[in-house]
Design an enzyme around this catalytic site. Structure first.
Site, PDB file in Angstrom:
ATOM      1  CB  CYS A 150      -0.961  -0.007   1.184  1.00  0.00           C
ATOM      2  SG  CYS A 150      -0.156  -0.357   2.747  1.00  0.00           S
ATOM      3  CG  HIS A 242      -0.403   4.593   3.505  1.00  0.00           C
ATOM      4  ND1 HIS A 242      -1.093   4.503   4.687  1.00  0.00           N
ATOM      5  CD2 HIS A 242       0.014   3.325   3.219  1.00  0.00           C
ATOM      6  CE1 HIS A 242      -1.115   3.244   5.092  1.00  0.00           C
ATOM      7  NE2 HIS A 242      -0.449   2.505   4.227  1.00  0.00           N
TER       8      HIS A 242
END
Ligand code: A2P
Length: 343
Positions: A150, A242
């Site tokens: 990710c 993120h």
């Protein structure tokens, strides 16, 4: 193939599994036919097995489906999406591929195996052709394809348009959301009011996966890109999204304006995939963007927002870790597979 493509979800009750349910529930091509999880959940209705945590409603038909064990003989599907923990995925995903299933895996277990495609459709769609090499070598009727970690996936699509400037090295510092650790991943006492400067295995993934993703497929194997990566990964008190500070060194020494234009001009060359965002890369010119709280749902969670492009070259990239970084990435790969006639 006529009619919807039958889709199973392995690890359907977990944080990423729920994002798979969200991505597939009203999908124009796929229909959820199996929801699989551990023995703890098998036999229960999905609504009783899964602690549904998303701010979208759990679809009624999914809520009532019975969860089955993660076992090829119990799963009815043309393709399975895997959100299993990586240690467990290693054996189980092979069992499914041997059993003739296509496996689109979010787990890290097979990502770096030489004959397994590691794909971001906007970056290296041609690597999907490794499937034929894999089936020849392993004698599998089915196959495994994977999407990146990710954090890797928030960075690599931003690097693709920089390759034209002779990209030679990349340093990156991440600020990663807690949903990436799964529901049982990190306790609230450990992350509230805190930054944890260690995520097991994450820096290694960010330093190796991009070499394969930005590498060249020569018809039989991937030749790794010749770029040096250095990563430092941190867990921060953010639910989803993120954020990454990136320093990129290029032989041609482009200006920030050149880099900004390259991001704007980036054309991933895909069209008509249902999960594909209108823009893969979104450039923000405000001095304090992107921010997870404000920008993570851009492009239905599939866009990567970029800002703070400065001399150096330095910039910030941010995207939704359980959508673009996990379930959405796997579903986009499966859509590309279907478009290429491989499902
Ligand atoms: P279960 O909910 O029944 O434990 P997360 O990443 O949020 O922790 O989710 C992990 C997912 O993988 C869940 O769906 C979980 O099911 C499933 N899972 C974990 N371990 C196993 C296992 N040993 N066998 C099958 N499924 C597993």
């Amino acid at each position: 193939m006529t009619g919807p493509i039958k889709a199973g979800i392995l690890g359907a009750t977990g944080a990423v599994g729920q994002r798979f349910v969200q991505a597939l529930a009203n999908h124009p091509w796929f229909e959820i036919t199996s929801l699989a999880a551990s023995e703890r959940s098998a036999g229960k209705k999905y609504k009783d097995a899964a602690n549904w945590r998303l701010d979208v409603e759990l679809p009624e038909d999914v809520a009532e489906q019975e969860v089955v064990p993660v076992d090829p003989s119990k799963v009815d599907a043309d393709i399975v999406f895997s959100a299993l923990p990586s240690t467990y995925a290693k054996k189980v995903e092979a069992d499914f591929a041997i059993g003739g299933f296509g496996v689109a895996s979010n787990a890290s277990a097979y990502r770096m195996e030489k004959d397994v495609p590691l794909v971001i459709p906007e970056v290296n769609a041609d690597h999907l052709d490794l499937i034929e090499v894999q089936q020849d070598e392993r004698g599998w009727d089915g196959f495994i394809i994977t999407n990146p970690n990710c954090s890797t996936i928030m960075m690599v699509p931003t690097l693709k348009p920089l390759m034209q400037f002779g990209l030679s090295s990349v340093n990156v510092a991440t600020m990663q959301a807690i949903s990436g650790a799964g529901y049982d991943g990190i306790s609230s006492m450990a992350i509230m009011d805190n930054v944890v400067p260690y995520i097991a295995g994450e820096e290694e993934k960010m330093e190796t996966e991009p070499l394969k993703l930005l590498g060249t497929f020569d018809g039989t194997q991937i030749i790794d890109a010749d770029i040096k990566f250095s990563a430092s990964c941190h867990r921060v008190s953010v639910m989803d999204g993120h954020t990454e500070a990136i320093w990129a060194t290029m032989d041609d020494d482009p200006s920030p304006a050149d880099v900004r234009q390259a991001f704007l001009d980036f054309d991933p060359g895909l069209r008509d995939l249902p999960t594909e965002p209108e823009r893969t890369l979104i450039v923000r010119d405000e001095p304090d963007r992107p921010q997870p709280h404000l920008d993570r749902n851009m492009g239905n969670g599939m866009s990567i927002s970029i800002g703070r492009i400065r001399e150096g070259i330095r910039y910030v990239a941010m995207g939704h870790n359980t959508i673009r970084g996990a379930a959405g990435a796997s579903v986009l790969n499966a859509e590309l597979l279907h478009k290429k006639g491989k499902l």
